[in-house]
Scaffold this motif. Structure first.
Motif, PDB file in Angstrom:
ATOM      1  N   LEU A 170      -0.484 -13.521  28.012  1.00  0.00           N
ATOM      2  CA  LEU A 170      -0.895 -14.517  27.013  1.00  0.00           C
ATOM      3  C   LEU A 170      -0.936 -15.923  27.605  1.00  0.00           C
ATOM      4  O   LEU A 170      -0.060 -16.304  28.385  1.00  0.00           O
ATOM      5  CB  LEU A 170       0.062 -14.505  25.823  1.00  0.00           C
ATOM      6  CG  LEU A 170       0.162 -13.204  25.017  1.00  0.00           C
ATOM      7  CD1 LEU A 170       1.021 -13.444  23.784  1.00  0.00           C
ATOM      8  CD2 LEU A 170      -1.206 -12.675  24.631  1.00  0.00           C
ATOM      9  N   ASP A 171      -1.944 -16.694  27.202  1.00  0.00           N
ATOM     10  CA  ASP A 171      -2.017 -18.095  27.601  1.00  0.00           C
ATOM     11  C   ASP A 171      -1.171 -18.939  26.644  1.00  0.00           C
ATOM     12  O   ASP A 171      -0.560 -18.417  25.696  1.00  0.00           O
ATOM     13  CB  ASP A 171      -3.464 -18.573  27.649  1.00  0.00           C
ATOM     14  CG  ASP A 171      -4.194 -18.419  26.320  1.00  0.00           C
ATOM     15  OD1 ASP A 171      -3.529 -18.259  25.263  1.00  0.00           O
ATOM     16  OD2 ASP A 171      -5.437 -18.463  26.316  1.00  0.00           O
ATOM     17  N   ALA A 172      -1.124 -20.236  26.883  1.00  0.00           N
ATOM     18  CA  ALA A 172      -0.259 -21.122  26.103  1.00  0.00           C
ATOM     19  C   ALA A 172      -0.600 -21.095  24.611  1.00  0.00           C
ATOM     20  O   ALA A 172       0.299 -21.052  23.758  1.00  0.00           O
ATOM     21  CB  ALA A 172      -0.358 -22.552  26.634  1.00  0.00           C
ATOM     22  N   ALA A 173      -1.895 -21.099  24.280  1.00  0.00           N
ATOM     23  CA  ALA A 173      -2.298 -21.084  22.868  1.00  0.00           C
ATOM     24  C   ALA A 173      -1.883 -19.775  22.201  1.00  0.00           C
ATOM     25  O   ALA A 173      -1.447 -19.764  21.037  1.00  0.00           O
ATOM     26  CB  ALA A 173      -3.807 -21.285  22.755  1.00  0.00           C
ATOM     27  N   SER A 174      -1.985 -18.668  22.936  1.00  0.00           N
ATOM     28  CA  SER A 174      -1.610 -17.366  22.379  1.00  0.00           C
ATOM     29  C   SER A 174      -0.100 -17.233  22.236  1.00  0.00           C
ATOM     30  O   SER A 174       0.390 -16.607  21.289  1.00  0.00           O
ATOM     31  CB  SER A 174      -2.157 -16.248  23.262  1.00  0.00           C
ATOM     32  OG  SER A 174      -3.567 -16.321  23.345  1.00  0.00           O
ATOM     33  N   LEU A 175       0.644 -17.826  23.154  1.00  0.00           N
ATOM     34  CA  LEU A 175       2.103 -17.837  23.028  1.00  0.00           C
ATOM     35  C   LEU A 175       2.529 -18.589  21.775  1.00  0.00           C
ATOM     36  O   LEU A 175       3.458 -18.179  21.071  1.00  0.00           O
ATOM     37  CB  LEU A 175       2.735 -18.476  24.268  1.00  0.00           C
ATOM     38  CG  LEU A 175       2.693 -17.652  25.553  1.00  0.00           C
ATOM     39  CD1 LEU A 175       3.190 -18.488  26.731  1.00  0.00           C
ATOM     40  CD2 LEU A 175       3.532 -16.383  25.421  1.00  0.00           C
ATOM     41  N   GLU A 176       1.853 -19.682  21.475  1.00  0.00           N
ATOM     42  CA  GLU A 176       2.150 -20.426  20.252  1.00  0.00           C
ATOM     43  C   GLU A 176       1.805 -19.592  19.020  1.00  0.00           C
ATOM     44  O   GLU A 176       2.545 -19.596  18.028  1.00  0.00           O
ATOM     45  CB  GLU A 176       1.372 -21.746  20.239  1.00  0.00           C
ATOM     46  CG  GLU A 176       1.474 -22.539  18.938  1.00  0.00           C
ATOM     47  CD  GLU A 176       2.893 -22.937  18.558  1.00  0.00           C
ATOM     48  OE1 GLU A 176       3.104 -23.265  17.377  1.00  0.00           O
ATOM     49  OE2 GLU A 176       3.793 -22.900  19.421  1.00  0.00           O
ATOM     50  N   GLN A 177       0.703 -18.854  19.077  1.00  0.00           N
ATOM     51  CA  GLN A 177       0.327 -17.984  17.962  1.00  0.00           C
ATOM     52  C   GLN A 177       1.374 -16.886  17.768  1.00  0.00           C
ATOM     53  O   GLN A 177       1.737 -16.551  16.630  1.00  0.00           O
ATOM     54  CB  GLN A 177      -1.043 -17.352  18.216  1.00  0.00           C
ATOM     55  CG  GLN A 177      -1.576 -16.527  17.053  1.00  0.00           C
ATOM     56  CD  GLN A 177      -1.797 -17.355  15.798  1.00  0.00           C
ATOM     57  OE1 GLN A 177      -2.268 -18.487  15.877  1.00  0.00           O
ATOM     58  NE2 GLN A 177      -1.439 -16.797  14.645  1.00  0.00           N
ATOM     59  N   LEU A 178       1.884 -16.336  18.865  1.00  0.00           N
ATOM     60  CA  LEU A 178       2.943 -15.331  18.778  1.00  0.00           C
ATOM     61  C   LEU A 178       4.202 -15.932  18.157  1.00  0.00           C
ATOM     62  O   LEU A 178       4.848 -15.303  17.305  1.00  0.00           O
ATOM     63  CB  LEU A 178       3.233 -14.772  20.173  1.00  0.00           C
ATOM     64  CG  LEU A 178       4.430 -13.827  20.302  1.00  0.00           C
ATOM     65  CD1 LEU A 178       4.270 -12.604  19.413  1.00  0.00           C
ATOM     66  CD2 LEU A 178       4.614 -13.403  21.760  1.00  0.00           C
TER      67      LEU A 178
END
Length: 227
Positions: A170-178
């Motif tokens: 996961l990239d940074a934006a996806s980590l935030e979504q998680l």
């Protein structure tokens, strides 16, 4: 001691030992996980994180001890345990021949939580997968495949999430979504066990931590956040 009128844990372990265990190996593990709580499982590769999650999911029989939910030992009624649990392993569980939309349709049907295509499409937009709606899963990148699998977990709305390195790829934006998905799940009364090399950015008061390296080296029973 837990008050008699306190709610039962969503999940707990008593004297749990992995089949990886041998004389002189991992110590018995105890923990209680209540609604709104997350257990963060850390440790080096090969420390037993995956084996622990598989035992909690009812997919691997422990060498000793047992896993319990509010109804008792999960082995007494595994179907009921599966019905309230979302398990995401290292693999994403996707069919490469099916589109993102078709994969979620099938996954949610199997989970017993079907959704209309409009709801699936809305969730895919949240995970920045709207452009992949009709693309075969075989064409997705590693990160896109992981996000698709996580979207299935979120839409399934099971009270217990067991996630094995959900942040892989996961990239940074996806980590935030998680992070947001986990926070929303806990706020709604769900519970989660997350195995990861990084600590989840969830509220500290909601999070217990189990370091599997310490657990493997302990010469005594290990209790994590016992009530």
């Amino acid at each position: 001691m837990r008050p008699a009128d306190a709610p039962s844990p969503v999940l707990c372990a008593r004297g749990l030992v992995s089949r990886r265990g041998v004389p002189g190996g991992p110590a018995p593990l105890d923990f209680d996980l209540h609604a709104g709580q997350l257990l963060n499982v850390q440790g080096a590769n090969g420390s037993g994180k995956t084996s622990l999650l598989r035992m909690l999911a009812g997919l691997l029989r422990p060498l000793a001890g047992a896993v319990f939910n509010a109804d008792g030992d999960v082995r007494r009624d595994p179907a009921a345990h599966y019905a309230r649990t979302a398990y995401l392993g290292h693999g994403n569980g996707l069919s490469g021949d099916l589109t993102a939309l078709e994969n979620l349709r099938c996954a949610l049907h199997v989970a017993g939580t079907p959704h209309a295509d409009a709801a699936i499409a809305a969730c895919l937009r949240t995970w920045r997968l709207d452009a992949c709606l009709h693309a075969p899963a075989a064409r997705l990148s590693q990160g896109q495949g992981r996000r698709l699998a996580l979207a299935a977990v979120v839409l399934g709305a099971k009270p217990l999430w067991l996630l094995d390195e959900p942040d892989a790829g996961l990239d940074a934006a996806s980590l935030e979504q998680l992070r947001q998905a986990l926070e929303a799940h806990l706020a709604a009364g769900g519970a989660a066990v997350v195995a990861s090399h990084r600590a989840p950015a969830t509220c500290a008061s909601h999070t217990q931590t189990l370091n599997m390296d310490d657990y493997a080296d302990a010469g005594y029973a290990v209790s994590v956040g016992a009530a």
